[in-house]
Design a protein around this motif. Sequence first.
Motif, PDB file in Angstrom:
ATOM      1  N   GLY A  90       3.766  15.300 -10.891  1.00 15.38           N
ATOM      2  CA  GLY A  90       4.301  15.277 -12.246  1.00 15.38           C
ATOM      3  C   GLY A  90       5.694  14.704 -12.326  1.00 15.38           C
ATOM      4  O   GLY A  90       6.406  14.907 -13.307  1.00 15.38           O
ATOM      5  N   ALA A  91       6.112  13.963 -11.320  1.00 13.23           N
ATOM      6  CA  ALA A  91       7.451  13.365 -11.282  1.00 13.23           C
ATOM      7  C   ALA A  91       7.425  12.000 -11.977  1.00 13.23           C
ATOM      8  O   ALA A  91       7.600  10.950 -11.360  1.00 13.23           O
ATOM      9  N   PHE A  92       7.202  12.032 -13.288  1.00 14.43           N
ATOM     10  CA  PHE A  92       6.966  10.797 -14.035  1.00 14.43           C
ATOM     11  C   PHE A  92       8.208   9.922 -14.163  1.00 14.43           C
ATOM     12  O   PHE A  92       8.101   8.701 -14.170  1.00 14.43           O
ATOM     13  N   GLU A  93       9.385  10.521 -14.253  1.00 14.95           N
ATOM     14  CA  GLU A  93      10.616   9.714 -14.313  1.00 14.95           C
ATOM     15  C   GLU A  93      10.807   8.956 -12.998  1.00 14.95           C
ATOM     16  O   GLU A  93      11.116   7.765 -12.996  1.00 14.95           O
ATOM     17  N   ALA A  94      10.625   9.630 -11.869  1.00 15.67           N
ATOM     18  CA  ALA A  94      10.754   8.977 -10.564  1.00 15.67           C
ATOM     19  C   ALA A  94       9.677   7.914 -10.398  1.00 15.67           C
ATOM     20  O   ALA A  94       9.933   6.819  -9.880  1.00 15.67           O
ATOM     21  N   LEU A  95       8.469   8.214 -10.849  1.00 19.86           N
ATOM     22  CA  LEU A  95       7.373   7.244 -10.794  1.00 19.86           C
ATOM     23  C   LEU A  95       7.729   6.006 -11.607  1.00 19.86           C
ATOM     24  O   LEU A  95       7.571   4.877 -11.142  1.00 19.86           O
ATOM     25  N   MET A 138       0.818  -1.175   0.000  1.00 21.35           N
ATOM     26  CA  MET A 138       0.000   0.000   0.000  1.00 21.35           C
ATOM     27  C   MET A 138       0.877   1.260   0.000  1.00 21.35           C
ATOM     28  O   MET A 138       0.513   2.238  -0.607  1.00 21.35           O
ATOM     29  N   GLU A 139       2.021   1.192   0.670  1.00 25.07           N
ATOM     30  CA  GLU A 139       2.930   2.342   0.692  1.00 25.07           C
ATOM     31  C   GLU A 139       3.337   2.736  -0.723  1.00 25.07           C
ATOM     32  O   GLU A 139       3.391   3.926  -1.046  1.00 25.07           O
ATOM     33  N   ALA A 140       3.626   1.727  -1.549  1.00 27.39           N
ATOM     34  CA  ALA A 140       4.064   2.016  -2.917  1.00 27.39           C
ATOM     35  C   ALA A 140       2.963   2.725  -3.691  1.00 27.39           C
ATOM     36  O   ALA A 140       3.224   3.710  -4.392  1.00 27.39           O
ATOM     37  N   ALA A 141       1.729   2.250  -3.589  1.00 27.37           N
ATOM     38  CA  ALA A 141       0.619   2.876  -4.311  1.00 27.37           C
ATOM     39  C   ALA A 141       0.433   4.323  -3.873  1.00 27.37           C
ATOM     40  O   ALA A 141       0.207   5.209  -4.712  1.00 27.37           O
ATOM     41  N   GLU A 142       0.550   4.587  -2.596  1.00 26.57           N
ATOM     42  CA  GLU A 142       0.419   5.964  -2.096  1.00 26.57           C
ATOM     43  C   GLU A 142       1.562   6.835  -2.618  1.00 26.57           C
ATOM     44  O   GLU A 142       1.353   7.978  -3.024  1.00 26.57           O
ATOM     45  N   ARG A 143       2.778   6.281  -2.611  1.00 26.55           N
ATOM     46  CA  ARG A 143       3.945   7.008  -3.108  1.00 26.55           C
ATOM     47  C   ARG A 143       3.763   7.327  -4.596  1.00 26.55           C
ATOM     48  O   ARG A 143       4.050   8.443  -5.036  1.00 26.55           O
ATOM     49  N   TRP A 144       3.232   6.370  -5.365  1.00 30.98           N
ATOM     50  CA  TRP A 144       3.036   6.585  -6.800  1.00 30.98           C
ATOM     51  C   TRP A 144       1.993   7.665  -7.053  1.00 30.98           C
ATOM     52  O   TRP A 144       2.140   8.467  -7.956  1.00 30.98           O
ATOM     53  N   ARG A 145       0.955   7.650  -6.243  1.00 34.34           N
ATOM     54  CA  ARG A 145      -0.093   8.662  -6.400  1.00 34.34           C
ATOM     55  C   ARG A 145       0.500  10.067  -6.188  1.00 34.34           C
ATOM     56  O   ARG A 145       0.233  10.982  -6.956  1.00 34.34           O
ATOM     57  N   VAL A 146       1.336  10.209  -5.169  1.00 35.12           N
ATOM     58  CA  VAL A 146       1.976  11.502  -4.892  1.00 35.12           C
ATOM     59  C   VAL A 146       2.906  11.889  -6.047  1.00 35.12           C
ATOM     60  O   VAL A 146       2.881  13.035  -6.520  1.00 35.12           O
ATOM     61  N   LEU A 147       3.726  10.960  -6.499  1.00 32.30           N
ATOM     62  CA  LEU A 147       4.640  11.250  -7.607  1.00 32.30           C
ATOM     63  C   LEU A 147       3.863  11.657  -8.855  1.00 32.30           C
ATOM     64  O   LEU A 147       4.259  12.592  -9.567  1.00 32.30           O
ATOM     65  N   ALA A 148       2.754  10.988  -9.125  1.00 29.94           N
ATOM     66  CA  ALA A 148       1.932  11.333 -10.295  1.00 29.94           C
ATOM     67  C   ALA A 148       1.344  12.727 -10.157  1.00 29.94           C
ATOM     68  O   ALA A 148       1.364  13.522 -11.105  1.00 29.94           O
TER      69      ALA A 148
END
Length: 164
Positions: free
Chosen positions: A14-19, A1-11
């Motif tokens: 607009g940090a698409f490379e990091a995502l 779940m941590e990863a999904a939350e982190r991805w949502r924040v990165l998206a």
Amino acid sequence: MEAAERWRVLAEEGAFEALARDVAAQFMAPEGHGMVRRRSAVARLMRRRFANLTERELAMGMVHYERLLTHPWSLPQPDVTAPVLVFTGEFDTIPPPPVGRSVAQHLAGRFTTIKEPDHLVQIERDSELADLMVHFFTDRPLGRLPYLNPVEPFSSNITSPANV
């Protein structure tokens, strides 16, 4: 779940490379986990794919990945009458081989792992996956395929090693 939350924040940022790097790392076995075929090429492909998602694709992907990462990996007692083969990549972390084995046991099927891929069998061992599917769907034995680890039968009607 941590990863999904982190991805949502990165998206959202607009940090698409990091995502893209983070998603690729999450879906691939960690370095040193085992020899994974085409690892570098698949990692590049995944990073490129995730870095270039449209807004709609990204939103759909987020829902999918969130479900995948939070799935309880449990099944109700199914009434399956068709032959079942459950497999994972040898170094798969989503789901790891013990989870696949458990599913095969619940379904009274067979379980195996394909040698050398992680979660992306269809990219890392595409020819072998196609061959495995042909063997399974034409009722040919699986036990001697060189790219498989031992096939474990969990069904009372799969008794002969030749049929494994």
